[in-house]
Design a protein around this motif. Structure first.
Motif, PDB file in Angstrom:
ATOM      1  N   PRO A  23       3.613  56.749 -34.660  1.00 34.23           N
ATOM      2  CA  PRO A  23       4.686  56.473 -35.735  1.00 34.23           C
ATOM      3  C   PRO A  23       4.635  55.398 -36.736  1.00 34.23           C
ATOM      4  N   ALA A  81      -1.319  48.500 -39.948  1.00 32.10           N
ATOM      5  CA  ALA A  81      -2.041  47.889 -39.402  1.00 32.10           C
ATOM      6  C   ALA A  81      -3.029  48.372 -38.569  1.00 32.10           C
ATOM      7  N   SER A 135       1.704  51.809 -45.003  1.00 31.22           N
ATOM      8  CA  SER A 135       1.067  50.913 -44.788  1.00 31.22           C
ATOM      9  C   SER A 135       0.725  50.435 -43.360  1.00 31.22           C
ATOM     10  N   ASN A 187      10.276  50.626 -31.547  1.00 38.03           N
ATOM     11  CA  ASN A 187       9.972  50.510 -30.081  1.00 38.03           C
ATOM     12  C   ASN A 187       8.519  51.780 -30.166  1.00 38.03           C
ATOM     13  N   ARG A 188       7.772  51.467 -29.059  1.00 41.60           N
ATOM     14  CA  ARG A 188       6.817  52.648 -28.998  1.00 41.60           C
ATOM     15  C   ARG A 188       7.492  53.838 -28.908  1.00 41.60           C
ATOM     16  N   GLY A 203      -5.083  49.904 -32.858  1.00 44.71           N
ATOM     17  CA  GLY A 203      -5.498  50.944 -31.918  1.00 44.71           C
ATOM     18  C   GLY A 203      -6.290  52.198 -32.344  1.00 44.71           C
ATOM     19  N   VAL A 204      -6.116  53.139 -31.497  1.00 45.88           N
ATOM     20  CA  VAL A 204      -7.024  54.236 -31.695  1.00 45.88           C
ATOM     21  C   VAL A 204      -6.633  54.952 -33.212  1.00 45.88           C
ATOM     22  N   VAL A 205      -5.385  55.384 -33.109  1.00 45.35           N
ATOM     23  CA  VAL A 205      -4.986  55.954 -34.527  1.00 45.35           C
ATOM     24  C   VAL A 205      -5.167  55.298 -35.676  1.00 45.35           C
ATOM     25  N   SER A 206      -4.480  53.981 -35.651  1.00 48.83           N
ATOM     26  CA  SER A 206      -4.625  53.326 -36.870  1.00 48.83           C
ATOM     27  C   SER A 206      -6.302  53.007 -37.172  1.00 48.83           C
ATOM     28  N   GLY A 244       6.262  54.182 -40.528  1.00 50.04           N
ATOM     29  CA  GLY A 244       7.448  54.106 -41.534  1.00 50.04           C
ATOM     30  C   GLY A 244       7.008  54.429 -43.211  1.00 50.04           C
TER      31      GLY A 244
HETATM   32  C1  LIG Z   1       9.736  53.681 -36.304  1.00 49.37           C
HETATM   33  C2  LIG Z   1       8.189  53.014 -36.228  1.00 49.37           C
HETATM   34  C3  LIG Z   1       7.708  52.557 -37.621  1.00 49.37           C
HETATM   35  C4  LIG Z   1       6.489  51.949 -37.518  1.00 49.37           C
HETATM   36  N1  LIG Z   1       6.009  51.535 -38.939  1.00 49.37           N
HETATM   37  C5  LIG Z   1       4.783  51.038 -38.846  1.00 49.37           C
HETATM   38  C6  LIG Z   1       4.189  50.772 -40.266  1.00 49.37           C
HETATM   39  O1  LIG Z   1       4.687  51.115 -41.112  1.00 49.37           O
HETATM   40  N2  LIG Z   1       2.962  50.362 -40.151  1.00 49.37           N
HETATM   41  C7  LIG Z   1       2.185  49.910 -38.971  1.00 49.37           C
HETATM   42  O2  LIG Z   1       1.132  49.327 -38.934  1.00 49.37           O
HETATM   43  N3  LIG Z   1       2.828  49.971 -37.885  1.00 49.37           N
HETATM   44  C8  LIG Z   1       4.134  50.727 -37.708  1.00 49.37           C
HETATM   45  N4  LIG Z   1       4.624  50.792 -36.433  1.00 49.37           N
HETATM   46  C9  LIG Z   1       3.844  50.623 -35.333  1.00 49.37           C
HETATM   47  C10 LIG Z   1       2.672  51.797 -35.044  1.00 49.37           C
HETATM   48  O3  LIG Z   1       3.380  52.875 -34.398  1.00 49.37           O
HETATM   49  C11 LIG Z   1       1.933  51.335 -33.839  1.00 49.37           C
HETATM   50  O4  LIG Z   1       1.128  50.058 -34.184  1.00 49.37           O
HETATM   51  C12 LIG Z   1       1.037  52.457 -33.504  1.00 49.37           C
HETATM   52  O5  LIG Z   1       1.413  53.421 -32.629  1.00 49.37           O
HETATM   53  C13 LIG Z   1      -0.411  52.270 -33.235  1.00 49.37           C
HETATM   54  O6  LIG Z   1      -0.999  53.344 -32.965  1.00 49.37           O
HETATM   55  P1  LIG Z   1      -2.619  53.135 -32.492  1.00 49.37           P
HETATM   56  O7  LIG Z   1      -2.989  54.572 -31.833  1.00 49.37           O
HETATM   57  O8  LIG Z   1      -3.398  52.564 -33.413  1.00 49.37           O
HETATM   58  O9  LIG Z   1      -2.646  52.286 -31.299  1.00 49.37           O
HETATM   59  P2  LIG Z   1      -2.745  52.431 -29.700  1.00 49.37           P
HETATM   60  O10 LIG Z   1      -4.155  52.826 -29.364  1.00 49.37           O
HETATM   61  O11 LIG Z   1      -1.808  53.259 -29.196  1.00 49.37           O
HETATM   62  O12 LIG Z   1      -2.651  50.950 -29.174  1.00 49.37           O
HETATM   63  C14 LIG Z   1      -1.313  50.317 -29.304  1.00 49.37           C
HETATM   64  C15 LIG Z   1      -1.595  49.020 -28.432  1.00 49.37           C
HETATM   65  O13 LIG Z   1      -1.452  49.229 -26.952  1.00 49.37           O
HETATM   66  C16 LIG Z   1      -2.567  49.016 -26.353  1.00 49.37           C
HETATM   67  N5  LIG Z   1      -2.888  50.114 -25.505  1.00 49.37           N
HETATM   68  C17 LIG Z   1      -3.071  51.742 -25.981  1.00 49.37           C
HETATM   69  N6  LIG Z   1      -3.761  52.111 -24.709  1.00 49.37           N
HETATM   70  C18 LIG Z   1      -3.725  51.463 -23.966  1.00 49.37           C
HETATM   71  C19 LIG Z   1      -4.109  51.448 -22.623  1.00 49.37           C
HETATM   72  N7  LIG Z   1      -4.441  52.782 -21.895  1.00 49.37           N
HETATM   73  N8  LIG Z   1      -4.158  50.120 -21.762  1.00 49.37           N
HETATM   74  C20 LIG Z   1      -4.024  49.219 -22.433  1.00 49.37           C
HETATM   75  N9  LIG Z   1      -3.641  48.941 -23.549  1.00 49.37           N
HETATM   76  C21 LIG Z   1      -3.484  49.881 -24.330  1.00 49.37           C
HETATM   77  C22 LIG Z   1      -3.703  48.724 -27.390  1.00 49.37           C
HETATM   78  O14 LIG Z   1      -4.667  47.572 -26.886  1.00 49.37           O
HETATM   79  C23 LIG Z   1      -2.885  48.152 -28.707  1.00 49.37           C
HETATM   80  O15 LIG Z   1      -2.346  46.839 -28.523  1.00 49.37           O
HETATM   81  C24 LIG Z   1       5.940  51.637 -36.401  1.00 49.37           C
HETATM   82  C25 LIG Z   1       6.406  52.039 -35.048  1.00 49.37           C
HETATM   83  C26 LIG Z   1       7.470  52.355 -35.130  1.00 49.37           C
HETATM   84  C27 LIG Z   1       8.178  53.164 -33.921  1.00 49.37           C
END
Ligand SMILES: Cc1cc2nc3c(=O)[nH]c(=O)nc-3n(C[C@H](O)[C@H](O)[C@H](O)COP(=O)(O)OP(=O)(O)OC[C@H]3O[C@@H](n4cnc5c(N)ncnc54)[C@H](O)[C@@H]3O)c2cc1C
Ligand code: SF4
Ligand code: SF4
Ligand code: FES
Lengths: 339, 279
Positions: free
Chosen positions: B59, B77, B75, B241-242, B80-83, B61
């Motif tokens: 997710p 940061a 925008s 929240n996640r 993790g995987v998707v970002s 914003g």
């Molecule tokens: C409503 C809302 C709005 C948001 N808006 C923004 C925004 O505008 N910009 C922004 O940058 N972010 C935003 N975020 C945050 C963003 O959703 C998270 O940073 C995003 O989910 C990261 O996804 P990812 O797949 O890159 O990270 P993931 O791969 O899911 O990882 C996230 C974290 O979890 C840890 N992790 C994941 N899987 C495991 C595992 N199996 N074991 C141990 N640790 C694990 C990773 O090390 C990392 O620290 C928002 C969130 C919400 C809820």
């Protein structure tokens, strides 16, 4: 209406020609709901199946859609299971759990087409519980061994035959199509007698439980009550009302599919933020969430307790953390520990 | 029945490195057709599930405003995987977008009111959407004074630098930027957001405060707003929240009985006071 036990395989065989029919079947030491290809496969002797019937509507792993993504565009193909189904031999607690889950998958803003399509296309034939297990406490959470909620037909075992109670129009037309004979007054009396004598021996007092949970979020009870819990998640995976899931991609190159898998509030990464912050840092918060969700939040949102008293979490917890004792403990909790 | 899980394909037209540390990129996504754009009517404060096919979804914003037609901006940061997969994508690549999801900043309730927007770090995204929306000529007259207080650790970490420069010159908005410690060539303020807020915030009379930022910033800004006389009903926050499903079903984003994805992410402080502090 009535159906003799020896006619059940034939009855199921007829259904199999028109529907995908699920019934409890023996698999190793487990009984599970499986699609059956012959009426003789159904095992109607077992009490509750290892996994709840929820699994048929909300599988442990379910493909949502497949895709092909290239520079030119993305082709997305929805995977919807529209097959007509009959679930035969479901217990009243499992049937009622689906009525509870309907609130979640058909909420005030969104509809889940995967779950709801299967629900709409399925006929539920239940069997009442003449001899509930010692861990069954359905009557403490608004259920009963012959409850008809979520069912289309309810069968009552009177020895050589089942008395068939029609619950819904869907059930009525299925029973009529199958040409079931009318039950005699004697059969009906026998069924009524069975219903009266089947007793749930286990009672959990839930008086005042909700009121306690409304105020005790920060009380010391939660510091101690989770201590035995290993956070293994078995209780959540086997619970007929738990609905948490994760969504992941399963892909190779540009072809793949999106899949949802059961997840659990018992796991630390369930709520871990991308920043590393975690609002539920320890087992304490996670165990509290499990209890709060079922006995407070769900009640606040949908006016129902999200536990049907099936006892699966009691029978399968590796450290015997018994939800009945937990609820009793929570009910008696105090704002301060007596020193 | 509309399937809320199906993503809308969109084309990545710009992958822009937003901050000096390169950890935040701003992505501009283009709708493939007018029909697609119509199917995505959104408001400032809402979010979407963005997916990289083969990697998954997360997710984010919307940083763009509905007053900017034709595209969406996020925008993001790299955490993790998707970002990370998004950061590595090239212009022209296809991504999926599912939404709009969640509620939005109460742009109607804010009408006739002064608004102070307080943002820290990269949580400024949906605040940018809100400010842009209110500054739109056809909306600007609906609102009183608009003040933006925006801080980051150092100037290189501020988002939307060109836009901030334009706001500096714009009489319709009062922008105050701040960094944590002094560096050469910085003309803005130096200091943490709570203390800067205390100094420069407008009177709380007829004013709403909208606050987004890291937990520590929120924690220390709240008492300041209280001191300035902002009632909890006029302090608005957005939770992160996640999330996974974004539609109130997967069970992971709840705070008490509220699901942040479906009932939020925008809440007033008064609403949050009623809930346990699990965020
Ligand atoms: C409503 C809302 C709005 C948001 N808006 C923004 C925004 O505008 N910009 C922004 O940058 N972010 C935003 N975020 C945050 C963003 O959703 C998270 O940073 C995003 O989910 C990261 O996804 P990812 O797949 O890159 O990270 P993931 O791969 O899911 O990882 C996230 C974290 O979890 C840890 N992790 C994941 N899987 C495991 C595992 N199996 N074991 C141990 N640790 C694990 C990773 O090390 C990392 O620290 C928002 C969130 C919400 C809820
Ligand atoms: S099954 Fe028992 S040990 Fe495992 S998470 Fe549930 S309560 Fe804890
Ligand atoms: S909480 Fe335990 S007893 Fe209640 S429905 Fe779930 S598994 Fe059954
Ligand atoms: S993200 Fe799934 S319930 Fe909120």
């Amino acid at each position: 209406m009535i159906i003799s036990k020896k006619d059940i395989p034939g009855f199921l065989d007829k259904l199999i020609s028109e529907y995908q029919v699920f019934a409890p079947v023996q698999e190793g030491s487990f009984t599970l709901f499986k699609p059956i290809s012959s009426g003789t496969n159904a095992d109607l002797t077992a009490a509750n199946t290892k996994l709840p019937a929820k699994e048929i509507f909300f599988p442990q792993s379910e493909k949502l859609f497949s895709y092909n993504a290239t520079e030119e565009g993305v082709k997305v193909e929805e995977v919807l299971d529209e097959q007509k189904k009959v679930i035969f031999g479901v217990r009243p607690c499992d049937a009622r759990s689906l009525v509870l889950l309907d609130n979640v998958f058909d909420n005030d803003k969104f509809q889940d087409p995967y779950y709801l399509t299967k629900r709409a296309n399925t006929i539920m034939i239940g069997i009442g519980c003449n001899t509930p297990l010692s861990t069954c406490f359905c009557t403490s959470v608004n259920g009963s061994p012959f409850d008809t909620k979520g069912l289309d037909l309810l069968l009552v075992d009177i020895g050589d035959a089942y008395v068939v109670e029609v619950v819904s129009d869907k059930g009525k037309s299925l029973a009529e199509q199958a040409g079931l004979a009318a039950a005699t007054d004697a059969d009906k009396a026998a069924a009524a007698k069975i219903k009266e004598t089947a007793t749930i021996t286990c009672q959990v007092n839930t008086d005042g439980l909700k009121e306690k949970l409304d105020t005790n979020f920060y009380w010391p009870i939660w510091d101690r009550i989770h201590e035995k819990c290993l956070g293994c998640g078995a209780c959540t995976y086997l619970c007929p009302t738990c609905h948490c899931f994760d969504i992941v991609d399963d892909a190779k190159d540009c072809n793949g599919c999106r899949v949802r898998n059961w997840d659990s509030c018992a796991f630390p990464i369930f709520t871990l933020h991308g920043s590393g912050h975690n609002p539920r840092t320890s087992n304490k918060e996670r165990y509290r969430q499990r209890i709060m969700h079922k006995f407070k939040y769900f009640v606040d949102n949908f006016n129902e307790i999200a536990c049907v008293g099936c006892g699966r979490c009691i029978n399968n917890c590796p450290v015997n953390l018994d939800i009945r004792a937990v609820l009793e403990d929570v009910r008696g909790s105090e704002a301060r520990l007596d020193s | 029945m509309k399937n809320p899980y199906l993503p809308l394909p969109m084309k990545l037209v710009k992958n822009f490195t937003e901050t000096e540390d390169k950890l935040i990129h701003t992505f501009t996504l283009q709708f493939l057709s007018e029909e697609d754009e119509k199917s995505f009517p959104y408001m400032p404060g809402q979010f979407a599930e963005l997916c990289v096919f083969g990697k998954g979804e997360a997710p984010f914003g919307m940083a763009s405003s509905p007053t900017e037609p034709g595209f969406l901006k996020f925008s993001i940061a790299k955490v993790g995987v998707v970002s990370t997969a998004l950061h590595m994508m090239e212009e022209g690549n296809m991504v999926g977008v599912r939404g709009p999801l969640g509620n939005y900043y109460p742009v109607d309730e804010l009408k006739g009111k002064n608004v102070v927007i307080i943002g820290g770090g990269f949580a400024f995204t949906t605040l940018r959407s809100l400010a842009t929306y209110m500054l739109q000529p056809e909306h600007r007259g609906d609102y009183g004074d608009i003040t933006v207080i925006y801080g980051a650790r150092n100037p290189g970490l501020l988002l939307y630098k060109e836009e901030l420069a334009a706001w500096e010159q714009n009489p319709n908005i009062n922008l105050v930027t701040t960094i944590d410690s002094a560096v050469d060539g910085w003309n803005g303020r130096v200091g943490f957001i709570p203390s800067v807020t205390e100094e420069v915030a407008p009177s709380s009379e007829n004013t709403y405060a909208i606050v987004c930022g890291p937990p520590v910033m929120i924690k220390f800004t709240m008492p300041v707003l209280e001191k300035l006389g902002f009632p909890d009903e006029r302090i608005i926050m957005s939770l992160e929240n996640r999330m996974k499903c974004g539609i109130g079903m997967c069970g992971r984003c709840n705070v008490g009985g509220k699901y942040v994805c479906k009932d939020g992410p925008v809440f007033t402080k008064a609403q949050l006071n009623e809930l346990p502090g699990e965020y």
